[in-house]
Motif scaffolding. Structure first.
Motif, PDB file in Angstrom:
ATOM      1  N   VAL A  55    -101.070  38.807  28.452  1.00  0.00           N
ATOM      2  CA  VAL A  55    -100.986  40.266  28.600  1.00  0.00           C
ATOM      3  C   VAL A  55    -102.027  40.736  29.611  1.00  0.00           C
ATOM      4  CG1 VAL A  55    -101.259  42.475  27.426  1.00  0.00           C
ATOM      5  CG2 VAL A  55    -100.076  40.593  26.283  1.00  0.00           C
ATOM      6  N   ARG A  56    -103.212  40.172  29.533  1.00  0.00           N
ATOM      7  CA  ARG A  56    -104.273  40.532  30.485  1.00  0.00           C
ATOM      8  C   ARG A  56    -103.859  40.192  31.910  1.00  0.00           C
ATOM      9  NH1 ARG A  56    -106.829  37.471  34.143  1.00  0.00           N
ATOM     10  NH2 ARG A  56    -106.879  35.791  32.622  1.00  0.00           N
ATOM     11  N   GLN A  57    -103.245  39.029  32.108  1.00  0.00           N
ATOM     12  CA  GLN A  57    -102.809  38.625  33.440  1.00  0.00           C
ATOM     13  C   GLN A  57    -101.669  39.497  33.945  1.00  0.00           C
ATOM     14  OE1 GLN A  57    -104.101  35.811  35.410  1.00  0.00           O
ATOM     15  NE2 GLN A  57    -102.973  37.046  36.886  1.00  0.00           N
ATOM     16  N   ALA A  58    -100.811  39.935  33.029  1.00  0.00           N
ATOM     17  CA  ALA A  58     -99.660  40.755  33.422  1.00  0.00           C
ATOM     18  C   ALA A  58    -100.074  42.154  33.851  1.00  0.00           C
ATOM     19  CB  ALA A  58     -98.662  40.839  32.273  1.00  0.00           C
ATOM     20  N   THR A  59    -101.222  42.637  33.366  1.00  0.00           N
ATOM     21  CA  THR A  59    -101.627  44.025  33.625  1.00  0.00           C
ATOM     22  C   THR A  59    -101.758  44.343  35.108  1.00  0.00           C
ATOM     23  OG1 THR A  59    -102.727  44.149  31.470  1.00  0.00           O
ATOM     24  CG2 THR A  59    -103.349  45.790  33.128  1.00  0.00           C
ATOM     25  N   PRO A  60    -102.562  43.590  35.890  1.00  0.00           N
ATOM     26  CA  PRO A  60    -102.620  43.914  37.326  1.00  0.00           C
ATOM     27  C   PRO A  60    -101.312  43.633  38.050  1.00  0.00           C
ATOM     28  CG  PRO A  60    -103.824  41.889  36.870  1.00  0.00           C
ATOM     29  CD  PRO A  60    -103.475  42.491  35.543  1.00  0.00           C
ATOM     30  N   TYR A  61    -100.522  42.677  37.542  1.00  0.00           N
ATOM     31  CA  TYR A  61     -99.218  42.403  38.154  1.00  0.00           C
ATOM     32  C   TYR A  61     -98.289  43.610  38.029  1.00  0.00           C
ATOM     33  CZ  TYR A  61    -100.011  37.397  38.941  1.00  0.00           C
ATOM     34  OH  TYR A  61    -100.462  36.195  39.407  1.00  0.00           O
ATOM     35  N   ILE A  62     -98.381  44.319  36.902  1.00  0.00           N
ATOM     36  CA  ILE A  62     -97.547  45.514  36.737  1.00  0.00           C
ATOM     37  C   ILE A  62     -97.898  46.536  37.807  1.00  0.00           C
ATOM     38  CG2 ILE A  62     -97.052  47.491  35.247  1.00  0.00           C
ATOM     39  CD1 ILE A  62     -97.414  45.645  32.835  1.00  0.00           C
ATOM     40  N   PHE A  63     -99.186  46.792  38.002  1.00  0.00           N
ATOM     41  CA  PHE A  63     -99.593  47.776  38.998  1.00  0.00           C
ATOM     42  C   PHE A  63     -99.228  47.329  40.409  1.00  0.00           C
ATOM     43  CE2 PHE A  63    -102.473  49.184  35.574  1.00  0.00           C
ATOM     44  CZ  PHE A  63    -102.222  50.541  35.627  1.00  0.00           C
ATOM     45  N   ALA A  64     -99.448  46.056  40.719  1.00  0.00           N
ATOM     46  CA  ALA A  64     -99.104  45.561  42.054  1.00  0.00           C
ATOM     47  C   ALA A  64     -97.598  45.640  42.283  1.00  0.00           C
ATOM     48  CB  ALA A  64     -99.590  44.118  42.217  1.00  0.00           C
ATOM     49  N   GLY A  65     -96.821  45.294  41.257  1.00  0.00           N
ATOM     50  CA  GLY A  65     -95.373  45.382  41.372  1.00  0.00           C
ATOM     51  C   GLY A  65     -94.901  46.814  41.531  1.00  0.00           C
ATOM     52  N   LEU A  66     -95.504  47.742  40.787  1.00  0.00           N
ATOM     53  CA  LEU A  66     -95.139  49.158  40.916  1.00  0.00           C
ATOM     54  C   LEU A  66     -95.459  49.675  42.320  1.00  0.00           C
ATOM     55  CD1 LEU A  66     -96.417  50.618  37.509  1.00  0.00           C
ATOM     56  CD2 LEU A  66     -94.043  50.150  38.154  1.00  0.00           C
ATOM     57  N   ALA A  67     -96.599  49.243  42.868  1.00  0.00           N
ATOM     58  CA  ALA A  67     -96.983  49.689  44.205  1.00  0.00           C
ATOM     59  C   ALA A  67     -95.953  49.250  45.238  1.00  0.00           C
ATOM     60  CB  ALA A  67     -98.366  49.141  44.561  1.00  0.00           C
ATOM     61  N   VAL A  68     -95.561  47.985  45.178  1.00  0.00           N
ATOM     62  CA  VAL A  68     -94.565  47.472  46.130  1.00  0.00           C
ATOM     63  C   VAL A  68     -93.215  48.122  45.888  1.00  0.00           C
ATOM     64  CG1 VAL A  68     -93.359  45.407  46.928  1.00  0.00           C
ATOM     65  CG2 VAL A  68     -95.792  45.285  46.370  1.00  0.00           C
ATOM     66  N   ALA A  69     -92.818  48.228  44.618  1.00  0.00           N
ATOM     67  CA  ALA A  69     -91.503  48.770  44.284  1.00  0.00           C
ATOM     68  C   ALA A  69     -91.385  50.234  44.693  1.00  0.00           C
ATOM     69  CB  ALA A  69     -91.244  48.614  42.789  1.00  0.00           C
TER      70      ALA A  69
END
Length: 347
Positions: A55-69
């Motif tokens: 879950v901790r690893q997924a947290t910045p991935y969510i933000f990075a993915g939202l930024a690109v998306a």
């Protein structure tokens, strides 16, 4: 409905094909795919600590993915998420170590500083794109390197006293769980940032799907000339899109600086999270829900890979699996062709 089902099936099929292709590569390389994937599974769900770390690893991935998306949905390619994330990280930590305030003021202020820094870094390629039609890919790539070396300079000469890393942020600016809550995940580094990430995904969905400004941003992305003819301010919307995208990325950096690490240090290279955000957005079909699910998948694969050497399987094979998943997503036309032929055959 058929298009929606097809849109859901393509990422699922891509993941399955990537895992199958990865198993074939393991076999061809002399490794046991069953043991490898079993170790991968145990590295994600084997212990509550691993679940928390996923879950901790997924947290910045969510933000990075939202930024690109977000940029994709508005007709832009923000490849500068990595740099925006780094400046957001350092800005949030700077606020976290420079002031000692009540938590209800200090923590939001540090988070907003991260978002503002990312937004500022996104503003530059957005402005140059809008005013001078300079391609945002070129500018945002260069901004990544400027971010890396500028933040290293600031840490070494302005923020840090030791020279290579800052002090830990004050507890009033930390996103970490209390000891009681941390004990639930066996003291993993999972933090409150996951709730902020979910909220950010909801905000992105609401902006793009439920507001007139979101409709305008998407319209500009589809066709600049038609949007301008309809009376929309194309240049302003291009800048706004990159600013919002950068803010999402900066928030991802703030989550790392205030939650996972609680400090900022000199970086010899990029973190890679921002670049992985491109893959997360692609797998998530540039939708808010898709990005969240893809981020958890990538977070799980990254964390589970650390356990694969216990089965004598190199953890680098997970990077191959991720690359294959993205390949199959990018080759979605092939999956769509097979799907249509299958439907015709069933009829």
């Amino acid at each position: 409905m058929a298009n929606r089902i097809q849109g859901l099936l393509i990422p699922v099929i891509s993941v399955l094909l990537g895992l199958i292709a990865g198993a074939i590569i393991m076999l061809a390389s002399g490794y046991d795919p069953v043991a490898g994937y079993s170790a991968l599974w145990d590295g994600i769900f084997g212990e509550i600590f691993y679940v928390g770390e996923t879950v901790r690893q997924a947290t910045p991935y969510i933000f990075a993915g939202l930024a690109v998306a977000f940029a994709f949905r508005t007709g832009l390619f923000n490849i500068g998420v990595e740099g925006q994330l780094i400046v957001g990280w350092v800005a949030a930590v700077w606020v976290g170590v420079a002031f000692e305030l009540p938590k209800f003021i200090h923590l939001p202020l540090a988070i907003l500083a991260g978002a503002a820094a990312g937004a500022l870094w996104g503003f530059v390629p957005g402005f140059l794109k809008a005013k001078f039609r300079v391609h945002e890919v070129i500018v945002s790539i260069m901004m990544n390197y400027i971010a890396l070396h500028t933040t290293n300079y600031l840490i070494r000469n302005v923020i840090a006293e030791k020279g290579d890393s800052t002090e830990k942020v004050f507890p009033s600016a930390s996103l970490r769980f209390s000891n009681t809550l941390a004990e639930l995940t066996d003291f993993s580094r999972m933090h409150w940032g996951i709730l902020i990430a979910i909220a950010a995904a909801v905000i992105m969905w609401f902006i793009l799907e439920k507001t007139s400004k979101g409709y305008e941003l998407r319209a500009v992305g589809f066709n600049h000339h038609a949007s301008q003819y309809a009376g929309m301010n194309v240049n302003r919307n291009i800048i706004l899109s990159m600013v919002i995208s950068g803010a999402f990325a900066g928030l991802g950096g703030a989550m790392e600086g205030l939650g996972t690490f609680e400090y900022a240090s000199i970086k010899a290279a990029f973190t890679g999270v921002g670049f992985d955000g491109i893959a997360v957005a692609l797998l998530g079909a540039n939708t808010a829900l898709g990005v969240v699910l893809a981020a958890f998948l990538f977070g799980g694969l990254k964390m589970g890979a650390l356990n694969m050497p216990s089965a004598d399987v190199p953890n680098e094979l997970v990077d191959i699996v991720i690359a294959l998943i993205i390949f199959f997503v990018a080759s979605s036309y092939m999956i769509q062709w097979v799907y249509r032929r299958f439907k015709k055959g069933v009829k």
